[in-house]
Design an enzyme around this catalytic site. Structure first.
Site, PDB file in Angstrom:
ATOM      1  N   ASN A 158       0.855  -1.186   0.000  1.00 41.67           N
ATOM      2  CA  ASN A 158       0.000   0.000   0.000  1.00 41.67           C
ATOM      3  C   ASN A 158       0.889   1.233   0.000  1.00 41.67           C
ATOM      4  OD1 ASN A 158       0.736   0.661   2.738  1.00 41.67           O
ATOM      5  ND2 ASN A 158      -0.819  -0.778   3.477  1.00 41.67           N
ATOM      6  N   LEU A 159       0.309   2.405  -0.125  1.00 40.73           N
ATOM      7  CA  LEU A 159       1.112   3.622  -0.278  1.00 40.73           C
ATOM      8  C   LEU A 159       2.008   3.855   0.932  1.00 40.73           C
ATOM      9  CD1 LEU A 159       1.792   6.097  -1.983  1.00 40.73           C
ATOM     10  CD2 LEU A 159      -0.127   7.294  -0.882  1.00 40.73           C
ATOM     11  N   GLU A 185       3.292   1.609   3.006  1.00 38.51           N
ATOM     12  CA  GLU A 185       4.404   0.649   2.977  1.00 38.51           C
ATOM     13  C   GLU A 185       5.415   1.034   1.906  1.00 38.51           C
ATOM     14  OE1 GLU A 185       1.764  -3.264   4.355  1.00 38.51           O
ATOM     15  OE2 GLU A 185       1.910  -2.692   2.245  1.00 38.51           O
ATOM     16  N   ASP A 204      -5.956  -8.193   1.041  1.00 41.01           N
ATOM     17  CA  ASP A 204      -6.092  -9.624   0.776  1.00 41.01           C
ATOM     18  C   ASP A 204      -6.961  -9.856  -0.456  1.00 41.01           C
ATOM     19  OD1 ASP A 204      -4.657 -10.034   3.105  1.00 41.01           O
ATOM     20  OD2 ASP A 204      -6.432 -10.428   4.324  1.00 41.01           O
TER      21      ASP A 204
END
Length: 474
Positions: free
Chosen positions: A194-195, A197, A263
């Site tokens: 995600n952004l 991370e 997920d």
């Protein structure tokens, strides 16, 4: 971008990673505790759902794809609950059970669909890396895509060994990364941070241009096939060397709970790739799936019918005039929802009250009505010179505007028998004074388990009569 619903039934996916149990305590909150200023929840329902890598495997199975799961648990009641729920949906779960450690459990206390508290029960696992690799190596021979679902809980310690085992078999590897060291995913086919991370690894990105530049640099450094950055309300961005960046907007109509959205993204992506979709189309499907799942409460999955309906909305094929391919996709979804399909056919050259009444009667026999319309050449052969009065596109447009009609399709043959073989309606309807043995296509429908109905027509209503009346008044 043109999207279609993949054939997931042969799309075998192997998921390896940190499995956990998402446990929910639901109850009413009507008072404040006299012991402390906190709400008192009267627990009325306990719900267990697979979480983490288990939720990824669950999502794969929900799409109708074969799913294997390899992970680490304790030797306890939570592991038994996980195994039972995964088995119930068709996931083949292979747990490395460690008696001295607990299965990871995320307990959420819920009241009126709101999360009041979360309690985590977990310890980093002492995974037997060699045993896990051996299990994965055996299952890779049955799989088309490998997913590494990494939550940093200790199940995944030998990332490179797993990636190399898959690459040796030409199996794509998708990784949902965790932590600030992405080098452990070197050589993966795709990673999906995600952004937050992503920026924790490459630094902050002030705009999309900087995100793309830093993403392409990361691709080269880690020898990745592709990078998909999920960006919440800003959608997602797919980066590949030699291709322009693909920015997809968020598709959620209403965000209720983002739990497990990542997920859903990687499971849909993996299943679509395993089914033979190209990467941009697979990413677009994953984006649609994420838009559905964030509208649900808690750790959730989406089903194949839900995704199929989203694809239909995306392609504008919910109702109206359709090609055969579009109609077959719509029919697959209708049958998945247990809907009864009715079929009729005709020229419908000048639509009149008799047609409308007849179509309403036909629609009342089921949940969906298909009207097959003779094309212009076949009408001319049937009706003679000067017919049709209206071209086939105009006739279909008028029919599609009727509330009783769901789908309209044209055919060029003298009879709709070829269409009936492909469509397999539950009910074939014809209007007039026919006997059942005189209805064209009746044998086909009956052989396929359907029924044939003959409906009466409204008196003094016919296209031919209308045409003759107009000619007499000229």
């Amino acid at each position: 971008m043109k999207l279609s619903m993949p054939r997931f039934d042969q799309a075998a996916v192997l998921v390896v990673g940190d499995v956990m149990l998402d446990r929910y305590w639901h109850g009413a909150t009507n008072r404040i505790s006299p012991e402390a200023p906190v709400p008192v929840v009267k627990v009325e329902q306990i719900e267990d759902r697979p979480g983490g890598a288990a939720n990824v495997a669950l999502n794969v199975a929900a799409l109708g794809a074969p799913a294997w799961l390899v992970g680490v648990t304790g030797q306890d009641e939570a592991a038994d609950s996980l195994a039972e729920r995964l088995h119930a949906v068709g996931v083949d779960a292979r747990f490395q059970r460690i008696a001295s450690q607990p299965t990871i459990v995320k307990l959420r206390v819920m009241s009126r669909h709101q999360q009041l508290l979360r309690l985590d029960f977990e310890e980093p696992f002492r995974t037997d890396e060699a045993a896990l690799l051996a299990e994965v190596s055996t299952l890779l021979d049955k799989s088309k895509v490998l997913v590494l679902s990494d939550y940093g809980k200790g199940a995944l310690k030998n990332h490179q060994a797993l990636i190399q085992a898959a690459r040796a078999r030409n199996i794509p590897v998708l990784a949902d990364p965790k932590g600030k060291d992405f080098s452990i995913y070197r050589g993966a086919s795709l990673i999906t941070p995600n952004l937050g991370e992503f920026e924790a690894v490459v630094g902050g990105c002030s705009d999309e241009a900087e995100l793309v530049a830093k993403g392409l640099k990361l691709l080269a450094e880690l020898e990745l096939g592709a990078l998909l950055v999920t960006r919440g309300e800003h959608g997602m961005t797919l980066l590949r060397q030699g291709f322009p960046a693909l920015h997809l907007p968020a598709r959620a109509r209403e965000v209720f709970d983002v739990t497990g959205a990542g997920d859903t993204v990687i499971s849909t992506l993996a299943s679509a790739l395993a089914a033979g979709e190209e990467l941009p189309q697979a990413v677009a499907l994953a984006n649609l799936a994420a838009g559905i799942v964030v509208g649900k409460l808690g750790t959730a999955s989406i089903s194949a019918p839900e995704l199929r309906r989203a694809v239909q909305r995306e392609q504008g094929v919910g109702r109206g005039v359709m090609t055969l391919d579009q109609l077959l996709t719509a029919l697959e979804d209708a049958r998945a929802h247990g809907e009864k399909v009715v079929f009729t056919n005709g020229c419908f050259d000048i639509l009149h009250a008799g047609h409308v009444a007849y179509l309403e009667q036909a629609r009342a026999l089921g949940d969906r009505l298909i009207v097959a319309v003779n094309d212009d050449a076949s009408v001319a052969r049937l009706k003679g010179p000067g017919r049709p009065i209206n071209s086939v596109d105009r006739r279909m447009a008028v029919l599609a505007g009727l509330g009783a009609v769901d789908w309209v399709i044209s055919f060029a043959e003298a009879t709709p028998e070829s269409l009936l073989e492909k469509i397999r309606p539950d009910v074939l309807v014809k209007g007039g004074d026919y006997g059942l043995d005189q209805v064209v296509g009746a044998e086909i429908v009956i052989r396929q388990g359907g029924e044939v109905r003959v409906l009466g027509l409204v008196e003094n209503s016919s296209t031919t009569g209308i045409v003759e009346k107009i000619r007499r008044q000229q």
